[in-house]
Enzyme design. Structure first.
Site, short mmCIF file in Angstrom:
data_model
loop_
_atom_site.label_atom_id
_atom_site.label_comp_id
_atom_site.label_asym_id
_atom_site.label_seq_id
_atom_site.Cartn_x
_atom_site.Cartn_y
_atom_site.Cartn_z
N LYS A 11 5.36 22.43 21.08
CA LYS A 11 6.78 22.19 20.77
C LYS A 11 7.14 20.71 20.87
CE LYS A 11 8.26 26.86 22.12
NZ LYS A 11 9.28 27.65 22.88
N TYR A 51 12.65 31.69 14.07
CA TYR A 51 13.18 32.37 15.26
C TYR A 51 14.29 33.37 14.91
CZ TYR A 51 10.53 29.46 18.53
OH TYR A 51 9.52 28.88 19.25
N ASN A 114 9.81 24.31 26.64
CA ASN A 114 8.70 24.88 27.43
C ASN A 114 7.31 24.70 26.79
OD1 ASN A 114 9.03 26.75 25.42
ND2 ASN A 114 9.45 28.49 26.75
N HIS A 117 4.57 27.65 22.11
CA HIS A 117 4.88 29.01 21.66
C HIS A 117 3.59 29.82 21.66
CE1 HIS A 117 6.41 32.30 19.15
NE2 HIS A 117 5.26 32.21 18.48
N GLU A 128 3.59 34.98 11.80
CA GLU A 128 3.84 33.58 12.16
C GLU A 128 2.77 32.65 11.58
OE1 GLU A 128 6.16 34.87 16.28
OE2 GLU A 128 4.21 33.88 16.43
P1 IDP Z 1 8.47 33.22 24.77
O1 IDP Z 1 8.40 31.87 24.06
O2 IDP Z 1 7.88 33.14 26.15
O3 IDP Z 1 7.89 34.34 23.94
P2 IDP Z 1 11.08 34.27 24.05
O4 IDP Z 1 11.87 35.20 24.90
O5 IDP Z 1 10.41 34.81 22.83
O6 IDP Z 1 10.02 33.55 24.99
O7 IDP Z 1 12.06 33.09 23.62
C1 IDP Z 1 11.70 32.18 22.60
C2 IDP Z 1 12.02 30.78 23.06
O8 IDP Z 1 13.42 30.65 23.23
C3 IDP Z 1 11.43 30.38 24.42
O9 IDP Z 1 10.10 29.95 24.36
C4 IDP Z 1 12.36 29.26 24.83
O10 IDP Z 1 12.03 28.04 24.15
C5 IDP Z 1 13.70 29.77 24.33
N1 IDP Z 1 14.39 30.52 25.37
C6 IDP Z 1 14.12 31.77 25.82
N2 IDP Z 1 14.97 32.17 26.78
C7 IDP Z 1 15.82 31.14 26.95
C8 IDP Z 1 16.94 30.93 27.82
O11 IDP Z 1 17.32 31.79 28.63
N3 IDP Z 1 17.57 29.72 27.69
C9 IDP Z 1 17.17 28.76 26.81
N4 IDP Z 1 16.13 28.92 25.97
C10 IDP Z 1 15.45 30.09 26.05
MG MG Z 2 8.47 35.10 22.13
#
Ligand code: IDP
Ligand code: MG
Length: 139
Positions: A11, A51, A114, A117, A128
């Site tokens: 990312k 997304y 974070n 992905h 994807e």
């Molecule tokens: P993942 O990437 O671990 O699969 P997902 O729930 O699919 O997590 O969420 C996609 C992305 O959305 C996350 O990687 C993160 O960048 C963002 N995200 C998820 N939850 C939150 C939140 O509570 N606050 C802000 N960003 C979030």
């Molecule tokens: Mg996810």
């Protein structure tokens, strides 16, 4: 349905911090083979499409803004049990909860920025991967 492929993005936060090499090194040393690789920059429209599954979540707009804020690296990875093993390698969505030694523990700053992905199912890995790569870009 293939079970030996997953899809990842490094990312914008991790690219900007100079972690592309270290993250790819960790991925390949963990037994994943790179079968497609691309350095690119998503428009907000493309990030929104990628997304779309999260479009009802409160963080969707911020996520789309963040994912289109700078270049990313996209890759298809191959390994037995790829989706599950890669989710273990990257760690929890919130880096504060990610196990020591996981990619998010090592390289991520926050739950939104974070670092990486990882696909959550074989079906989504295929969708994807096809979002980024044509048949002529996968080997
Ligand atoms: P993942 O990437 O671990 O699969 P997902 O729930 O699919 O997590 O969420 C996609 C992305 O959305 C996350 O990687 C993160 O960048 C963002 N995200 C998820 N939850 C939150 C939140 O509570 N606050 C802000 N960003 C979030
Ligand atoms: Mg996810």
């Amino acid at each position: 349905m293939e079970t030996n492929k997953t899809f990842t993005m490094i990312k914008p936060d991790a690219v900007a911090a100079g972690h592309i090499g270290a993250i790819l090194d960790k991925i390949t040393k963990s037994g994943f083979k790179i079968t497609a690789l691309k350095y690119t920059w998503l428009s907000s429209e493309k990030a929104g499409q990628f997304y779309a599954v999260h479009s009802e979540r409160p963080f969707y707009k911020a996520l789309v803004e963040f994912m289109s804020s700078g270049p990313i690296v996209a890759a298809i990875l191959e390994k037995d049990n790829a989706v599950e093993d890669f989710r273990k390698l990257i760690g929890a969505t919130d880096p504060a909860k990610a196990e020591p030694g996981t990619i998010r523990n090592l390289f991520a700053k926050s739950i939104d920025a974070n670092a990486v992905h990882g696909s959550d199912s074989d079906e989504n890995a295929q969708i994807e991967g096809n979002f980024y790569f044509s048949a002529f870009e996968k080997f």
